[in-house]
Write an enzyme that holds these catalytic residues in place. Sequence first.
Site, PDB file in Angstrom:
ATOM      1  N   TYR A   1      71.930 -33.488  17.254  1.00 34.85           N
ATOM      2  CA  TYR A   1      71.996 -33.183  19.101  1.00 34.85           C
ATOM      3  C   TYR A   1      73.763 -32.294  18.918  1.00 34.85           C
ATOM      4  CZ  TYR A   1      69.963 -32.976  23.412  1.00 34.85           C
ATOM      5  OH  TYR A   1      69.579 -32.546  24.529  1.00 34.85           O
TER       6      TYR A   1
ATOM      7  N   ARG B   1      69.143 -18.267  25.703  1.00 35.47           N
ATOM      8  CA  ARG B   1      70.539 -19.375  26.183  1.00 35.47           C
ATOM      9  C   ARG B   1      69.970 -20.088  25.213  1.00 35.47           C
ATOM     10  NH1 ARG B   1      70.376 -23.661  27.647  1.00 35.47           N
ATOM     11  NH2 ARG B   1      69.136 -23.791  28.579  1.00 35.47           N
TER      12      ARG B   1
ATOM     13  N   LYS C   1      65.371 -31.545  18.683  1.00 33.98           N
ATOM     14  CA  LYS C   1      65.149 -32.033  19.705  1.00 33.98           C
ATOM     15  C   LYS C   1      63.722 -32.910  19.245  1.00 33.98           C
ATOM     16  CE  LYS C   1      66.043 -29.585  23.585  1.00 33.98           C
ATOM     17  NZ  LYS C   1      67.212 -30.423  24.753  1.00 33.98           N
TER      18      LYS C   1
ATOM     19  N   GLU D   1      62.095 -24.389  25.206  1.00 32.64           N
ATOM     20  CA  GLU D   1      63.756 -24.531  24.763  1.00 32.64           C
ATOM     21  C   GLU D   1      64.406 -23.862  25.099  1.00 32.64           C
ATOM     22  OE1 GLU D   1      64.590 -28.412  25.210  1.00 32.64           O
ATOM     23  OE2 GLU D   1      66.292 -27.886  25.678  1.00 32.64           O
ATOM     24  N   ASP D   2      66.089 -23.439  25.723  1.00 29.10           N
ATOM     25  CA  ASP D   2      66.553 -22.311  25.463  1.00 29.10           C
ATOM     26  C   ASP D   2      65.722 -21.295  26.150  1.00 29.10           C
ATOM     27  OD1 ASP D   2      67.993 -24.746  25.672  1.00 29.10           O
ATOM     28  OD2 ASP D   2      69.592 -24.564  24.207  1.00 29.10           O
TER      29      ASP D   2
ATOM     30  N   ASP E   1      62.044 -27.974  29.177  1.00 24.69           N
ATOM     31  CA  ASP E   1      63.094 -28.715  29.441  1.00 24.69           C
ATOM     32  C   ASP E   1      64.531 -28.298  29.788  1.00 24.69           C
ATOM     33  OD1 ASP E   1      64.053 -31.847  28.308  1.00 24.69           O
ATOM     34  OD2 ASP E   1      64.856 -30.089  26.663  1.00 24.69           O
ATOM     35  N   ASP E   2      64.204 -26.913  29.887  1.00 24.06           N
ATOM     36  CA  ASP E   2      65.918 -27.283  30.730  1.00 24.06           C
ATOM     37  C   ASP E   2      65.325 -27.631  32.573  1.00 24.06           C
ATOM     38  OD1 ASP E   2      67.390 -26.674  28.209  1.00 24.06           O
ATOM     39  OD2 ASP E   2      65.848 -25.124  27.927  1.00 24.06           O
TER      40      ASP E   2
ATOM     41  N   ASN F   1      76.713 -27.836  28.249  1.00 19.61           N
ATOM     42  CA  ASN F   1      76.530 -28.050  26.661  1.00 19.61           C
ATOM     43  C   ASN F   1      77.039 -26.839  25.844  1.00 19.61           C
ATOM     44  OD1 ASN F   1      76.156 -30.964  27.529  1.00 19.61           O
ATOM     45  ND2 ASN F   1      73.815 -30.105  27.342  1.00 19.61           N
TER      46      ASN F   1
ATOM     47  N   ASN G   1      71.707 -35.619  30.190  1.00 19.18           N
ATOM     48  CA  ASN G   1      71.004 -34.962  29.264  1.00 19.18           C
ATOM     49  C   ASN G   1      69.685 -35.790  29.579  1.00 19.18           C
ATOM     50  OD1 ASN G   1      70.000 -33.556  26.477  1.00 19.18           O
ATOM     51  ND2 ASN G   1      72.510 -33.011  26.621  1.00 19.18           N
TER      52      ASN G   1
END
Length: 591
Positions: A139, A192, A210, A282-283, A305-306, A447, A491
């Site tokens: 991770y 991202r 993840k 995610e992202d 999640d973000d 991160n 996190n």
Amino acid sequence: MESTLKEMRVGASVLDMDPKSTVGGGVEDVYGEDRATEDLLVTPWTISVASGYTLLRDPQHNKGLAFTEKERDAHYLRGLLPPAIISQQLQEKKLLKTIRQYQLPLQKYTAMMELEERNERLFYKLLIDNVEELLPVVYTPTVGEACQKYGSIFKRPQGLYISLKEKGKVLDVLKNWPRKSIQVIVVTDGERILGLGDLGCQGMGIPVGKLALYTALGGIRPSACLPVTIDVGTNNEELLNDEFYIGLKQRRATGQVYYELLHEFMTAVKQNYGEKVLIQFEDFANHNAFELLAKYGTTHLVFNDDIQGTASVVLAGLLSALKLLGGNIADHTFLFLGAGEAGTGIAELIALEMSRQTKVPLEETRKMIWLMDSKGLIVSSRKDSLQHFKKPWAHEHEPVKGLLDAVQAVKPTVLIGTSGVGRTFTKEVIEAMVFYNEKPIILALSNPTSHSECTAEEAYSWTKGKAIFASGSPFAPVEYEGQVFYPGQSNNTYIFPGLGLGLVMSGAIRVHDDMLLAAAEALSGQVTEEHFSKGLIYPPLCNIRKISAHIAALVATKAYELGLATRLPRPANLVKLAESCMYSPTYRNYR
Ligand SMILES: NC(=O)C1=CN([C@@H]2O[C@H](COP(=O)(O)OP(=O)(O)OC[C@H]3O[C@@H](n4cnc5c(N)ncnc54)[C@H](OP(=O)(O)O)[C@@H]3O)[C@@H](O)[C@H]2O)C=CC1
Ligand SMILES: CC(=O)C(=O)O
Ligand SMILES: [Mg+2]
């Protein structure tokens, strides 16, 4: 092949039957077998028992040298293995030694991924038993570097790639995935990736990582996890010019083309796996993330999640910090550097918690929270030009450009970094925080490590050990003037595995804000006096499965209270249920 008779029965309705078909499809004939004609093709799924060489090459069942004499006879393994029999425990010891010998994090990452492909149970045993040591390998921060170099380290594909080439065929693509009983999907479009920007198709490392944590930390079965990357191109010039780039070599599709592919994916997922499959966004870049969440939050079991997982983990840390500092959350003033998904997501959940605690309307509690973006403090005079998710944070104030000026103007008690830009919490900024506060709370959430707003050492030394500090990527303990300080890791990895388990085990059909608040309370409830005495506001990750079980139980409790759970009747002891649901990676005995 994991297909079972039950899976073959899941199916399409008679309404979408092929007009040329003379045979009616069964009620759940998803694979079109009942209604197949000469023109309508079906997939010949089979069930087989692995043995011999195939068994050794099957990562779900391979046990390497741990196969017993009896198993070697029964499964045609004689001669295919050297004579020694080595237990899983000893295999684990050997692998840990090997991984520790590698100097470079990326070598460790590659070794772990190769292990996952070779022997899934051993991979999870190793990860679960050594979570604090190996989390930074599979991770953040290492997964970031792995994504950047995905093209060159790529050997065998992991997860499912859905590109613009598959438009119109997404349901068929889902059916190509060898596992049928999917419970959790993590999907990215790679725009991202952590704070590293657009990595296109190479973002696949993130859903893969993840989901490994869903299994290791939350106990979701690996076969129930599906990593997905949607490839609509990339605007990363370096990747577009890289002859080894593994994704679509075109600039990102936007607007209708983008949303049509995403919609096809979301529809196909529900059609193929039903109402209760959890989809974690995610992202994604923020110009799509908020819209996708708003659009599918009411029709699918989905969360971002973000935005939401991060909000819950930060709220948990703050609730813990309050136990250290005394007082209420509403006594605090917050300043965020970064007003995107993480920043505004966290800000909104804090405002909601404040509103619940004080009964003050949300519009008022938001005024205790200030955010900055790349153009400076978000203030009312900027309102017309702000993206919609920033508008609620545009308070009355004169414009302020720099962070130090903003700290001096707002005098926050809590400073949170969600900018994706490293080293932005300078010495002057941190010194200003300690000038205004006895014990400032400083969270550097960006991160990977190279993008952290400051290091743990900087936070402790510049505040002379007074900061309550946590970061998105892990930092080692810091010794300052003879005292050891333990930075926590703030996190979303603390939240999503337990949240996901709670949703799956209760058969929830929607994610609700109250579940995020419940997850935060559950996590904060796991911080003990012993942790506080070390300055920690999060419990150590070595207890993460126990923590996840508590999170899952409170999330499931909320699902039942809200009438969103479908597993009925409600089981009496949800913590016990969560613990008993968890995948165990120990080897099984074969008949
Ligand atoms: N610890 C954790 O669990 C998590 C950490 N993160 C991390 O948070 C970071 C941000 O993620 P996310 O919110 O999704 O990203 P977004 O792109 O949505 O938001 C980034 C924000 O930072 C602002 N920004 C960029 N540069 C500067 C600067 N120099 N000064 C001030 N503000 C700046 C942007 O401003 P503008 O709008 O003007 O462009 C934008 O508001 C990433 O590094 C990510 O890894 C994310 C999720 C979870
Ligand atoms: C942790 C996480 O989700 C991120 O940095 O994007
Ligand atoms: Mg993320």
